[in-house]
Every structure is written in C-alpha cells, then in structure tokens.
Design an enzyme around this catalytic site. Structure first.
Site, mmCIF file in Angstrom:
data_model
loop_
_atom_site.group_PDB
_atom_site.id
_atom_site.type_symbol
_atom_site.label_atom_id
_atom_site.label_comp_id
_atom_site.label_asym_id
_atom_site.label_seq_id
_atom_site.Cartn_x
_atom_site.Cartn_y
_atom_site.Cartn_z
ATOM 1 N N TYR A 158 0.844 -1.204 0.000
ATOM 2 C CA TYR A 158 0.000 0.000 0.000
ATOM 3 C C TYR A 158 0.876 1.249 0.000
ATOM 4 C CZ TYR A 158 -3.154 3.669 1.473
ATOM 5 O OH TYR A 158 -3.857 4.848 1.536
ATOM 6 N N LYS A 162 1.189 4.304 -2.910
ATOM 7 C CA LYS A 162 0.975 5.727 -2.663
ATOM 8 C C LYS A 162 2.242 6.540 -2.926
ATOM 9 C CE LYS A 162 -3.366 5.643 -1.847
ATOM 10 N NZ LYS A 162 -4.304 6.274 -2.796
#
Length: 257
Positions: A158, A162
């Site tokens: 994750y 990002k």
C-alpha cells in the site's frame, strides 16, 4: 482570488463514500457540475440524492466504474464526455488490503492494490488528459497518502502504491509543463472513512480501534483541502498538500488519550 467553479464539470472516481462523496458535496456547493463513478451504483445514487437535497440546483450524473477494468474506464470517460468538457478530475478511487508483513502477505492483495491505486489511476488520467491538453487547462487531483511519504510495517505494498502516486504526479507535472494543466497530490494522514473497514475486510471493531483515543481527520476535512487546491487561480498549482490530524505526527506516531 478563488476560481469560480459554477458550471464547471468535475469528475470524481470512488465517489460513493468517504472522501470522494465529501468532495462531491463540497464541489456541488461551489456550483460545479458532477460526474461521479464507483463500483457500488446504489451507494452512488444515495450520494447523488444527498447532494441534490442539500444543493437543490446541483447537476449530478452517476455511472458505474471499476478502475481495474479498462473497458469500464473507457465507458466511464465516454459518459463524462457526453456531459461536456471535463475541467476537474479527482482520482480518489483506491484501497488497502490487509496489514500482513511481506513474508506473510497475499499476492492477490498486492495485485488488487497495485491495479486499483496505480494502474487504475493511470487508466483514468490518460483518458481525460487529451481533452485538457487540447483546451490548455484543467486540474487533476490525485489522492495520495502520508503512507507514500513514510512507509510502515504491514503496509509495504500500500505504501509503495501511494509513493507511486506521488512519483507519477510529479512526472506528470514535468510532462504537462506549458499545457496549462495542473496536477496536485493530496496526502492525508489518518482519516476516518471506510478505509480501515475495507482494509480489514469488514471487521468494524478492528477498524474502529485504528481511530481510538484521538480525533482523526474527517472526509470533509480532506474535501475542503482538495477544493482549496482546485479553486486556486489558474497560474497557481498546489503541487503537494499534506494534512495530518493534530494528534498524529507520522504514520506510526499518535497521541492517544
């Protein structure tokens, strides 16, 4: 002086809840016309009704959208084009799955995050860019996260996605230099949305524990920051905007009462 949004067409992905829905509400209050997409069409309809109830004259069109499906993205972009010239794109669709460490994590979870958070954002951005470039103007807002600035254990992929959103946005700024198209990355800290419920696959108790003992950001807090960036005069590009709750100083640093 803030830019007048009255009558301008704004597209929002992941508009069925949380930051996407709050951003739609905020933009409608500024007079923008809305084209919202998400997988959950029934939730989108609830958002549309809420916006029209609060802002009686709001123009809100909804359409199904799965950013992991190229055909769905193409159909969504065609639908938006039928509403007029898209001047604002908010790439909000994204998710986290699980918080296992790399040694234990599921490759399926990795693929879902990469396909949604990176490839999905790229698919949608590429579909709307040609029109903005041709018109020599437009604003693209990418939803990043402080996780892309400060990785943490249990969030490797994750965080990587990002960080990728941030890098893609900065590359776009160079590629679009001279076109009049602005790119902004908004990177929130802990915000209480469906994010943790999705991450923990519907475990609401586990999700609530993430926000226990402090006041997190609300979707409306983040929406106001997004709209601030959008409404700057055309010669101003808020390239990167980071916001934390006051009780958070880093991805793993919280003051809990």
């Amino acid at each position: 002086m803030a830019m007048d949004l009255k009558g301008r067409l704004a597209v929002i992905t992941g508009g069925s809840a949380g930051i996407g829905a709050a951003t739609a509400m905020e933009l409608a209050g500024r007079g923008a016309r809305l084209f919202l997409g998400a997988r959950r069409l029934e939730k989108l309809e609830e958002v549309r009704r809420a916006i029209v109830e609060r802002h009686g004259g709001a123009e809100v069109t909804i359409a199904p959208l799965d950013v992991t499906d190229p055909a769905s993205c193409a159909a969504f972009a065609e639908g938006a084009a039928m509403q007029g010239e898209v001047e604002i794109l908010v790439n909000n669709a994204g998710l986290a799955r699980g918080n296992d460490r790399v040694v234990d994590a599921s490759e399926g979870d990795w693929r879902e995050m990469i396909d949604t958070n990176l490839l999905g954002l790229l698919r949608i951005t590429r579909l709307f860019l040609p029109g903005m470039i041709a018109r020599k103007g437009g604003t693209i807002v990418q939803l990043g996260s402080v996780a892309g600035l400060e990785p943490y254990p249990g969030g490797a992929v994750y965080c990587a996605t990002k960080a990728g959103v941030r890098a893609l946005s900065k590359s776009l700024r160079h590629e679009l230099l001279g076109t009049g198209v602005r790119v902004c990355t908004v990177e929130p800290g802990a915000a209480e949305t469906e994010f943790s419920v999705v991450r923990f696959r519907g475990d609401s108790d586990r999700a609530k524990a993430v926000y226990k003992g402090y006041e997190p950001l609300t979707p409306e807090d983040v929406a106001e920051a997004i709209v601030f960036a959008i409404t700057r005069p055309p010669h101003v590009d808020i390239e990167e905007l980071v916001l934390f709750p006051t009780a958070q100083a880093g991805t793993m640093a919280f003051h809990r009462s």
